[in-house]
Design an enzyme around this catalytic site. Sequence first.
Site, PDB file in Angstrom:
ATOM      1  N   GLN C 225       0.904  -1.120  -0.349  1.00 30.28           N
ATOM      2  CA  GLN C 225      -0.025   0.266   0.168  1.00 30.28           C
ATOM      3  C   GLN C 225       1.462   1.204  -0.196  1.00 30.28           C
ATOM      4  O   GLN C 225       0.540   2.319  -0.101  1.00 30.28           O
ATOM      5  CB  GLN C 225      -0.853   0.158   1.137  1.00 30.28           C
ATOM      6  CG  GLN C 225      -1.769  -0.955   1.403  1.00 30.28           C
ATOM      7  CD  GLN C 225      -2.596  -1.090   2.381  1.00 30.28           C
ATOM      8  OE1 GLN C 225      -3.402  -2.076   3.226  1.00 30.28           O
ATOM      9  NE2 GLN C 225      -3.465   0.300   3.068  1.00 30.28           N
ATOM     10  N   ARG C 372      -8.329  -0.345   8.390  1.00 25.88           N
ATOM     11  CA  ARG C 372      -9.934   0.469   7.739  1.00 25.88           C
ATOM     12  C   ARG C 372     -10.205   1.288   8.089  1.00 25.88           C
ATOM     13  O   ARG C 372     -11.390   1.773   8.486  1.00 25.88           O
ATOM     14  CB  ARG C 372     -10.622  -0.669   7.531  1.00 25.88           C
ATOM     15  CG  ARG C 372     -11.707   0.156   5.724  1.00 25.88           C
ATOM     16  CD  ARG C 372     -12.125  -0.598   4.850  1.00 25.88           C
ATOM     17  NE  ARG C 372     -12.848   0.339   4.326  1.00 25.88           N
ATOM     18  CZ  ARG C 372     -13.875  -0.210   3.158  1.00 25.88           C
ATOM     19  NH1 ARG C 372     -14.277  -1.740   3.094  1.00 25.88           N
ATOM     20  NH2 ARG C 372     -14.419  -0.238   2.538  1.00 25.88           N
ATOM     21  N   CYS C 373      -8.809   2.089   8.787  1.00 22.63           N
ATOM     22  CA  CYS C 373      -9.353   3.242   9.735  1.00 22.63           C
ATOM     23  C   CYS C 373      -7.886   4.096  10.097  1.00 22.63           C
ATOM     24  O   CYS C 373      -7.023   3.784   9.741  1.00 22.63           O
ATOM     25  CB  CYS C 373      -9.349   2.351  11.417  1.00 22.63           C
ATOM     26  SG  CYS C 373      -8.696   3.047  12.327  1.00 22.63           S
ATOM     27  N   GLU C 742     -12.989   4.649   4.849  1.00 22.29           N
ATOM     28  CA  GLU C 742     -12.265   4.170   6.573  1.00 22.29           C
ATOM     29  C   GLU C 742     -13.978   4.376   6.835  1.00 22.29           C
ATOM     30  O   GLU C 742     -14.664   3.993   8.308  1.00 22.29           O
ATOM     31  CB  GLU C 742     -11.417   4.491   6.924  1.00 22.29           C
ATOM     32  CG  GLU C 742     -10.623   3.403   6.028  1.00 22.29           C
ATOM     33  CD  GLU C 742      -9.338   4.478   6.289  1.00 22.29           C
ATOM     34  OE1 GLU C 742      -9.578   5.287   7.140  1.00 22.29           O
ATOM     35  OE2 GLU C 742      -7.910   3.106   6.680  1.00 22.29           O
TER      36      GLU C 742
END
Lengths: 292, 154, 788
Positions: C225, C372-373, C742
């Site tokens: 990523q 996801r945050c 998110e």
Amino acid sequence: MYPPAFEYWSPKSLDEALSKLQELGHDGRVLAGGQSLIPMMKLRLAAPANLVDINNLTDLAYVRADNGHLAIGALARHADVVDNDHVKTISPTMASAAPWVADPLVRNRGTVAGSIAHCDPEGDWNSVMLAVGASVVATSTSGQRVIPIGDFVVDFFTNSLAEGEMVTEIQIPRPTGSAGGAYLKLERKIGDYATAAVATFLDLATDGTVSNAGIALTAVASKNLKVTEAEQMLIGQTPSPELFAEAAAVAAAACDPESDVRGPAEYKRAVINAYTKRGLAKALAQAQGGAS
Amino acid sequence: MKVTVTINGTAQSADIESRKLLVDFIRTELGMTGTHIGCDTTSCGACTVLLDGTPIKSCTMFAVSADGHEVQTVEGLKNGELHPLQVSFKENHGLQCGFCTPGMMLVGKALLEKNTSPTDDEVRWAISGNLCRCTGYTNIVKSIQAAGAAIEGN
Amino acid sequence: MTTTHDPITTFEVGGVGHSVLRKEDDRFVQGAGNYVDDIVLKGMLHMAILRSPVAHARILGIDASEAEAMEGVVAVVTGAMLEGYNLAWMPTLSGDTQAVLATDKVRYQGQEVAAVIATDPYIAKDALAGIFVDYEELEAITTPQQSLATETLIRDEKEGQTDNVAYTWEAGDAAITDAAFAAAHRVVSLESHYPRSHPSPLETCGCVSDVNPITGQVTIYLTSQAPHAHRTLFALVAGLPEEKIRIISPDIGGGFGNKVPIYPGYVVATAASLVLGKPVKWVESRSENIISTGFGRDYHMTGSLALDEDNRITGMRAAILSDQGAFFADAQPSKFKAGLFHICTGSYDFGAAHVTAKGAFTNKAPGGVAYRCSFRVTEASYLIERLADKAAHEIGMDPTEFRELNFIKKEQFPYHSPTGFVYDSGDYHGAMTLAKEMIDYDGWREKQRNQDPDGKLIGIGIASFTEVVGAGPSKDYDIVGLKMFDSAELRIHPTGKAILKLGVKSQGQGHETTFAQIVAEELGIPANDIKVIEGDTDNTPYGLGTYASRSTPVGGAATSMVARKLREKARKLAAHLLEASEDDLEWEVGKFSVKGSPESFVTIQDIAFAAYTNHPEGMEAGLEGVHYYDPPNMTYPFGTYIVVVEIDQDDGTWEVVDMVAVDDCGVRINPMIVEGQITGGLTEGFAKANMQWISFDDNGNCIGSNFMDYLVPTAWETPKFKLGETVTPSPHHPIGAKGVGESATVGSPAAYVNAVVDALWSRGVTNIDMPVLPHRVWGALNGVDAKP
């Protein structure tokens, strides 16, 4: 994710398959749908030396209504018994369970007979079979025998097949009267094994009393558990919520669940209790011609 | 062992170990990488192919067992032009990372062959052997329904 | 809606506000994506990793001779061998060091111990059984509480380490907060464990490392990523010259934070390729992914709110004990040891807060990735939203009214929070009003009042979250020293088509479309004429990557800014072409015209052509540029989610029967993609609330180590969602966007849990920790301690 090596045999007929199994003895294992076996091999929890693939024995891929019973061939897939008219007519318990076995794709490949032979206490089919009094046809080069399901399921992943024998058919007796059945499964998501499940079956005489009853439990003992005592309480009686509650209490007391990440034993007992009551009520409604 | 599998209409032969999984046969022997691997336990459906028209998980079948059978993969969906499912997944944002998409479309294809107007729940039930981590499924369901409508309309 | 954003471009141009169909989809729907495992190089070898079966043990010896003798095995790599290259340890993203292959001890089940390199992946897997490791087992420490109480040291190799504490940290003001609590009319408290979870993208992690023995060129195809940061880390870890390292992050099958760290497997595969002179592929199995790569959460939280007699919040305390696993490897800005947890004052207006955090080492996998945050915002949001609901219930006030009473008001923005954030914009009342209306909140409350007490129990849960995303301003935000700017390079070709290169990296978010739309908005070049390139460090400008909802706030802003730079050059070219003064030109999307004579204009395409064919004397040819964007502030997306559940009292199962999610992420660039992000996030939030967690037994054995036991929902369990939107633009972002990937994962877990607790409140239930498993619900209803 990669299975260990094995010798592969792909017989073209049942006789050829049986001869090969006879020859291999303990070292031979039947590969039908492979939906339990192959994952175990990939995780290196199983390493059979020989696999005898019966997928070419397409004559065994049947679900049919024979005279006295529903007959399910060794190569019938789980999907073949979902929404099947013979199954719905003869075994409402099985019809109720069918959609909840594994997931849709696994059902397309895995076989009913293979799952029964696997004897996983968290598996669904053996509870159904115990509740409806099914039999297993075992065949070898020396002939055939019909094993009552209660004798077939020995223990945790253990069946009573002899070396060289394979399951060729499952037989489910036709109810004598008006019958109903249900399979109520608590699972954490689609594709999961049961946390707890109850198979119920009621066969009603013309006077409305119970002529035959079946109750069997999934995932709450070292094998699928037939609750004979609870069944006997129902037979000959006029069904009622009170009677079902008593039978359910007996079923809950009979099971021996383990406490684990799916919940403490007393929770699983409570679920067995509730689902037995609900399952019997559903079976009754269906037998009486009401909503299933 | 020598096996011959008809993949997307073309017979493909190879000499392979009996333990070779169908998904590895497709991906590494044949170099068709649209079929994916997402788990080890027959749980995710990223490897879904159609075996004689029926969706199965190709990670849980030995390639030798597919000898003489027909397999369809995502690469076989397009027939000159994109299959209605390919169009509808695009138009309805039915995919994000694309990893589950081949499996979802193939399951959708098998479903729509039986029923071109499935309900929301019927689609959800049909794809319940396939995991998606991105979309929350909403648009996958929509995509399959839209493809059904498109097929119906033709 | 607070504000609407009507597109200024036509649909054909496809600028901001258009649901342009995704450009990346053509390849994906045809099975032509190119993921790491799809890459095959000539002579490529395959790697498998031997992992520790136990949680804590000293390694007394490793005998790999049997494996080495197997046909097809090329090499077996151990930690002792890596020590020879100074590669047995590597830095983590939180300034700790982590074992690549264990040398002294194993510290968690699943830790990397040795690796087999073979000609075939099946053989590599077989050969693992030919490696024998002699372990002397040690006490397994499986909770942070145990970790702080025991004398057994997990990190005994660390110089000066005398306890199992990974870090301590605090934010806010203790004295002011103490005063607020001393004066409180009522204090509401909650203890909660936000359990360990795992992002589990459908594609696991992996790499193909290709070191050219002649040129020394290192090419690593990586599930990354953050490819640029990874290149720099590889240079630092391996001592390789950075110009010879090229990280290619091809199509990524989902990330969710899991693909932010560097994992031991990448390092071993690269070292093996370096030594063997052949490409080496390593792709994890799902079990390996779950047991060893970056987990999320695992925060033990205690929180309290001080309330005055008017039911206004006056202060908040929060104390965190985090379970770090064996190494402190959180992926987070280095200044903030508990990530951005101090956003925990949420959507509410009060002046006093104090947060303390302590991390403990345990015998579990390291990680602490922002699943996801945005760096622990999920935990923060969960705590405050559970507390707000609990406060309302304790007071006997409707939880929506309690929130409305305490919300920061629209006119208070920019809002200075007591822990140091400056919220950019918001309209919390607007989102709440819309959510209540969409779900018929009063109708559901009515149904709840009239329900059959013996039947299914109705519960209604609310969460009004505020996120902080878009890291971040370089004065405060860096990861291992690298400032958290991001970049965009835009080249406009003579024919008016363009190529945009970014430092961020999509994992399914649709960057190839969204970022083209930003250029379309700024320059009027149709989005479909713009190719977007990411994930190749040789061919994109430096950036910190995609996670923590930072791509649109930072990379998106960089894209706007570089396009605006080119527009300024285009103005000069237009002046030349129109023989007018620059000041006399007007820009409207796609063209410059002479003020007052609209028939006298040149299009951006005309200008692009001129940049290469007819540029004025003294001007550089070409129309291209690069911009590194350092955001002036974070962005603060928000929303209100309302969930209605029904609970079966017999088995404790619960079902979402209605759900509305109102999100405000500022201006929506591609509404279709934004909604896709939201439904995906709501599902992951549901997953964590309902089923998805990793637990361990007392010996440190991981329970839930594959997709049979680590439960991720299928379409069947997943609720059906209704989405609503309000639009409150970010005042500092060039196009007013805030980031949305998110929000729903951050905001929704508390809503689900609040709904279940709401249903059970009258039965005396005040809390159930996630996942809200059926047996926990049943246990709460029946007074049975139903752990785990």
